[in-house]
Design a protein around this motif. Structure first.
Motif, short mmCIF file in Angstrom:
data_model
loop_
_atom_site.label_atom_id
_atom_site.label_comp_id
_atom_site.label_asym_id
_atom_site.label_seq_id
_atom_site.Cartn_x
_atom_site.Cartn_y
_atom_site.Cartn_z
N ALA A 152 -13.55 32.86 43.41
CA ALA A 152 -13.50 32.13 44.51
C ALA A 152 -14.02 33.12 45.69
CB ALA A 152 -11.94 31.84 44.68
N ASP A 153 -14.54 32.59 46.83
CA ASP A 153 -14.67 33.40 47.97
C ASP A 153 -13.64 33.26 49.22
OD1 ASP A 153 -17.28 34.35 47.55
OD2 ASP A 153 -17.85 31.97 47.61
N PHE A 154 -12.79 32.10 48.96
CA PHE A 154 -11.58 31.74 49.56
C PHE A 154 -10.72 31.34 48.60
CE2 PHE A 154 -14.06 32.02 53.44
CZ PHE A 154 -13.20 32.00 54.48
N VAL A 155 -9.39 31.63 48.93
CA VAL A 155 -8.29 30.73 48.34
C VAL A 155 -7.67 29.92 49.52
CG1 VAL A 155 -7.83 31.93 46.16
CG2 VAL A 155 -6.68 32.72 48.41
N LYS A 156 -7.41 28.82 49.08
CA LYS A 156 -6.82 27.55 50.12
C LYS A 156 -5.79 27.23 49.83
CE LYS A 156 -8.42 23.03 52.11
NZ LYS A 156 -9.47 22.11 51.78
N THR A 157 -4.73 26.90 50.81
CA THR A 157 -3.26 26.33 50.26
C THR A 157 -3.18 25.00 49.62
OG1 THR A 157 -3.09 25.50 52.50
CG2 THR A 157 -2.08 27.90 52.08
N SER A 158 -3.93 24.04 50.17
CA SER A 158 -3.41 22.74 49.81
C SER A 158 -4.69 21.84 49.91
CB SER A 158 -2.38 22.11 50.84
OG SER A 158 -1.68 23.19 51.23
N THR A 159 -4.62 20.50 49.37
CA THR A 159 -5.70 19.38 49.67
C THR A 159 -5.17 18.72 50.99
OG1 THR A 159 -4.36 18.09 48.32
CG2 THR A 159 -6.13 19.24 47.45
N GLY A 160 -3.86 18.63 51.28
CA GLY A 160 -3.45 17.89 52.39
C GLY A 160 -3.07 16.48 51.89
N LYS A 161 -3.13 16.34 50.44
CA LYS A 161 -2.93 14.90 49.96
C LYS A 161 -1.63 14.85 49.21
CE LYS A 161 -7.00 13.50 51.37
NZ LYS A 161 -7.26 12.49 52.50
N ILE A 162 -0.84 15.90 49.12
CA ILE A 162 0.54 15.74 48.55
C ILE A 162 1.61 16.09 49.42
CG2 ILE A 162 -0.26 16.36 46.30
CD1 ILE A 162 1.10 18.86 46.56
N ASP A 163 2.81 15.94 49.04
CA ASP A 163 3.99 16.03 50.27
C ASP A 163 4.26 17.31 50.80
OD1 ASP A 163 4.55 13.26 49.92
OD2 ASP A 163 6.11 13.51 48.54
N VAL A 164 3.88 18.23 50.11
CA VAL A 164 4.16 19.38 50.40
C VAL A 164 2.74 20.45 50.70
CG1 VAL A 164 5.18 21.90 50.20
CG2 VAL A 164 6.20 19.85 49.43
N ALA A 165 2.34 20.52 51.94
CA ALA A 165 1.15 21.15 52.10
C ALA A 165 1.02 22.67 52.47
CB ALA A 165 0.28 20.37 53.17
N ALA A 166 0.49 23.07 53.64
CA ALA A 166 0.55 24.51 53.57
C ALA A 166 1.95 24.90 54.25
CB ALA A 166 -0.43 24.85 55.03
N THR A 167 2.43 26.20 53.70
CA THR A 167 3.74 26.66 54.23
C THR A 167 3.61 28.17 54.60
OG1 THR A 167 4.62 27.30 52.13
CG2 THR A 167 4.88 25.08 52.76
N PRO A 168 4.15 28.70 55.53
CA PRO A 168 4.02 29.96 55.70
C PRO A 168 4.36 30.79 54.61
CG PRO A 168 5.24 29.07 57.58
CD PRO A 168 5.20 28.01 56.49
N GLU A 169 5.30 30.44 53.77
CA GLU A 169 5.79 30.99 52.70
C GLU A 169 4.82 31.14 51.49
OE1 GLU A 169 9.28 29.71 54.88
OE2 GLU A 169 7.48 28.62 54.04
N ALA A 170 3.96 30.10 51.27
CA ALA A 170 2.76 30.37 50.25
C ALA A 170 1.73 31.10 51.07
CB ALA A 170 2.31 28.77 50.09
N ALA A 171 1.71 30.90 52.17
CA ALA A 171 0.44 32.03 52.87
C ALA A 171 0.81 33.40 52.62
CB ALA A 171 0.46 31.68 54.28
N VAL A 172 2.10 33.82 52.91
CA VAL A 172 2.50 35.25 52.70
C VAL A 172 2.13 35.57 51.29
CG1 VAL A 172 4.40 36.56 52.28
CG2 VAL A 172 4.40 35.23 54.43
N VAL A 173 2.51 34.74 50.14
CA VAL A 173 2.24 35.14 48.82
C VAL A 173 0.85 35.12 48.64
CG1 VAL A 173 2.56 34.49 46.36
CG2 VAL A 173 4.36 33.95 48.05
N MET A 174 0.13 34.19 49.10
CA MET A 174 -1.31 34.36 48.88
C MET A 174 -2.19 35.31 49.65
SD MET A 174 -2.06 30.08 49.44
CE MET A 174 -3.92 30.18 49.16
N CYS A 175 -1.67 35.65 50.85
CA CYS A 175 -2.50 36.87 51.59
C CYS A 175 -1.89 38.17 50.66
CB CYS A 175 -1.97 36.72 52.74
SG CYS A 175 -2.70 35.69 53.87
N ARG A 176 -0.83 38.30 50.10
CA ARG A 176 -0.55 39.64 49.44
C ARG A 176 -1.29 39.52 48.32
NH1 ARG A 176 6.16 40.97 49.47
NH2 ARG A 176 6.16 41.23 51.72
N ALA A 177 -1.64 38.61 47.57
CA ALA A 177 -2.31 38.49 46.35
C ALA A 177 -4.13 39.08 46.75
CB ALA A 177 -2.36 37.14 45.53
#
Length: 292
Positions: free
Chosen positions: A197-222
């Motif tokens: 992957a060249d990018f990792v992306k949080t969400s499709t926007g097609k389920i109830d829970v989309a992007a969250t700051p909490e997920a973003a922190v975990v992803m950016c640390r990874a």
């Protein structure tokens, strides 16, 4: 390829409490980025998106032309990074934005559920690129992630990456709202990067829970840990639920604090958005703007 064993080289995910504390810290300082300069950058990082069952050649053409003509009305604001559409509209967008720097992003690989044959996923992505897509957003197989089939999930990404030339940007959506835990979100991010992957992306926007700051922190640390281990920079894209200029500035601040200012380019930071475009423009201009 075996990917699960390669995860052992990386530290475990932060705890939910540690993530919450980090999000609270970043929220407290994000106000420093509530300004026109940051909002202009965030606008320029948008993958302007229409992914509706109502999309048609006519509606997508009008949408893309608005983006192509944006700088005629707003020459002082850098334009969005790309237009994101279903694969059947790639050629439509190409005709509308021809002669502009706008990139074309196609979702693919059985978006948004990714529940189809791997051969179909790979063919759909290849066809989107053949029709002119510069970037492709696919979904990591969430079902495999939830049942611990790490290698199988990553090998799907590897197979799709193999269909693309090196200059085509591959963004992998981990659907963080379905994975929920910091450990699964971190695993999905690392597996996606290890598989190309060249990018990792949080969400499709097609389920109830989309992007969250909490997920973003975990992803950016990874992303940070992967870079430290490999020297390869992978981008971060927040999508789904990013609606206001303040939302965009919060994700900007998460990237700034976790990865550093070198990640604050449109090559490494994107926002998937539709309604946010008008809201960010309104914050820049200091009045309500309904351009799109």
């Amino acid at each position: 390829m075996e990917y699960a064993t390669r995860l052992n080289a990386y530290a475990p995910a932060p705890t939910a409490a540690e993530v919450d504390a980090e999000v609270a810290r970043i929220r407290a300082i994000a106000g420093r980025n509530h300004n026109a300069e940051v909002y202009k950058f965030c606008y320029s990082a948008i993958d302007l998106t229409t992914l509706s069952c109502n999309d048609s050649v006519q509606s997508v053409t009008e949408f893309a032309r608005k983006a192509a003509e944006f700088n005629l009305q707003y020459p002082h604001i850098p334009n969005v990074a790309s237009i994101c559409i279903y694969p059947s509209f790639v050629e439509t967008v190409g005709l509308a934005v021809d002669g502009t720097p706008l990139r074309i992003t196609s979702v693919g690989g059985g978006f948004p559920a990714a529940q189809t044959f791997l051969e179909v996923k790979a063919l759909e992505v290849a066809m989107a690129v053949e029709n002119g897509a510069d970037e492709v957003d696919i979904v990591l197989n969430v079902g495999r992630m939830l049942t611990g089939e790490w290698d199988e999930a990553a090998n799907e990404v590897e197979a799709i990456r193999a269909e693309l030339d090196s200059d085509v940007v591959l963004k992998v959506i981990i659907e963080s709202g379905a994975l929920r835990t910091p450990e699964l979100i971190r695993r999905a991010s690392l597996l996606s990067m290890l598989a190309g992957a060249d990018f990792v992306k949080t969400s499709t926007g097609k389920i109830d829970v989309a992007a969250t700051p909490e997920a973003a922190v975990v992803m950016c640390r990874a992303i940070r840990d992967y870079y430290e281990a490999t020297g390869r920079r992978v981008g971060f894209k927040a999508a789904g639920g990013v609606r206001t200029a303040e939302d965009a500035a919060l994700y900007y601040t998460i990237v700034e604090e976790t990865l550093g200012r070198e990640w604050l380019t449109t090559d490494l930071f994107r926002i998937g958005a539709s309604s946010a475009a008008n809201n960010i423009l309104s914050s820049i201009e200091g009045r309500e703007v309904k351009y799109y």
